[in-house]
Design a protein around this motif. Structure first.
Motif, short mmCIF file in Angstrom:
data_model
loop_
_atom_site.label_atom_id
_atom_site.label_comp_id
_atom_site.label_asym_id
_atom_site.label_seq_id
_atom_site.Cartn_x
_atom_site.Cartn_y
_atom_site.Cartn_z
N GLU A 12 -5.70 5.97 6.89
CA GLU A 12 -5.38 6.86 5.79
C GLU A 12 -4.35 7.90 6.22
O GLU A 12 -3.42 8.22 5.47
N ASP A 68 -7.09 0.22 3.53
CA ASP A 68 -6.72 -0.32 2.23
C ASP A 68 -7.59 -1.49 1.80
O ASP A 68 -7.98 -1.59 0.64
N ARG A 69 -7.86 -2.42 2.71
CA ARG A 69 -8.65 -3.62 2.39
C ARG A 69 -9.63 -3.90 3.53
O ARG A 69 -9.50 -4.89 4.25
N PHE A 111 -1.05 6.14 6.48
CA PHE A 111 -0.52 5.89 5.13
C PHE A 111 0.08 7.16 4.53
O PHE A 111 1.10 7.11 3.84
N THR A 137 3.84 7.26 3.40
CA THR A 137 4.14 7.62 2.02
C THR A 137 5.08 8.81 1.96
O THR A 137 5.99 8.86 1.11
N GLY A 197 0.81 -1.21 0.00
CA GLY A 197 0.00 0.00 0.00
C GLY A 197 0.84 1.26 0.00
O GLY A 197 0.53 2.23 -0.71
N ARG A 220 1.02 3.96 -3.21
CA ARG A 220 0.73 5.37 -2.98
C ARG A 220 1.91 6.26 -3.38
O ARG A 220 1.73 7.34 -3.94
#
Length: 248
Positions: free
Chosen positions: A228, A173-174, A231, A235, A49, A53
């Motif tokens: 999020e 993500d999932r 992430f 990222t 993930g 991204r």
């Protein structure tokens, strides 16, 4: 297109000859229990993930072409022995696999590689650090102090296996892979994994650490919104390293 494996051979040749510097991302994880609520592939899912991204964020960068390599799904997971679903490989197997993949890519002219790992069992981390040092490739080491400081309070506490931190990332993500009914009923379990693993000389397992359901932290507090946000931070860390690698 951000997947290296989806390219044709001529497209890779064009990549090498093109004006943008190629940087390849290698997601690494493990197949191991993540409580009664989260999937066995949680670690690889997080790594992949992050990579997706970062590649998307840099898709229009005029100087970089970022592509995600097929993930390495298996890792050193001796600590989860005795739990259903645990699949472990040897530390030297992992070291050799990462080393061989990186060397093969470098032999073909693809020299800029970043290894991205989210499985933190000590023997696994040691094997990865050895491999990237020998291969002379980059490694986003999330256990380095400067990186830890930018992550969530639960991650910094060390009590974060399948807890709020990891479960939130999977929810982002999932979400269909998380059993939310079970998740909401799980009590918080505080285990300072780094301290206890250090005290045991790295020989501890989940059961010995008091993780009789293969989790610690507070999964009931997890949310997709936190995932999020995390992430985004992960990222940021990866993009910063990619830019550094791209500069040589």
């Amino acid at each position: 297109m951000t997947s290296f494996a989806e390219l044709t051979s001529p497209q890779v040749a064009d990549l090498l000859a093109g004006p943008r510097t190629p940087v390849l991302l290698l997601p690494v994880g493990a197949v191991e229990p993540h409580g009664p609520h989260a999937p066995l592939g949680t670690d690889e899912l997080i790594s992949a993930g992050m990579c997706a991204r970062a590649a998307e964020r840099l898709a229009t960068d005029p100087g970089l072409r970022v592509l995600v390599l097929p993930a390495l799904n298996y890792g050193v997971t001796h600590m989860s022995a005795g739990f259903s679903g645990a699949v472990s490989i040897g530390a030297d197997t992992l070291r050799c696999l990462v080393l061989d993949v990186c060397r093969s890519l470098k032999d073909s002219g693809l020299h800029r590689i970043v290894v991205v790992n989210n499985h933190f069992e000590p023997a696994h981390v040691t094997a990865l650090r050895s491999a990237v040092a020998e291969a002379e490739v980059a490694h986003l080491d999330l256990l380095r102090r400067a990186n830890v400081a930018r992550l969530t309070a639960e991650f910094r506490s060390g009590s974060c296996h399948a807890g709020q931190y990891e479960t939130s990332l999977v929810l982002a993500d999932r979400p269909e892979l998380v059993d939310r009914d079970v998740m909401r009923e799980l009590p918080a379990v505080h285990v300072d994994m780094p301290a206890l693993m250090s005290a045991s000389g790295g020989r501890a397992d989940f059961a010995g650490l008091g993780m009789d359901r293969a989790y610690c932290g507070s999964p009931a507090s997890a949310s997709a919104a936190e995932g999020e946000s995390t992430f985004d931070t992960l990222t940021d860390l990866l993009v910063e390293l990619i830019r550094e690698v791209g500069r040589g």
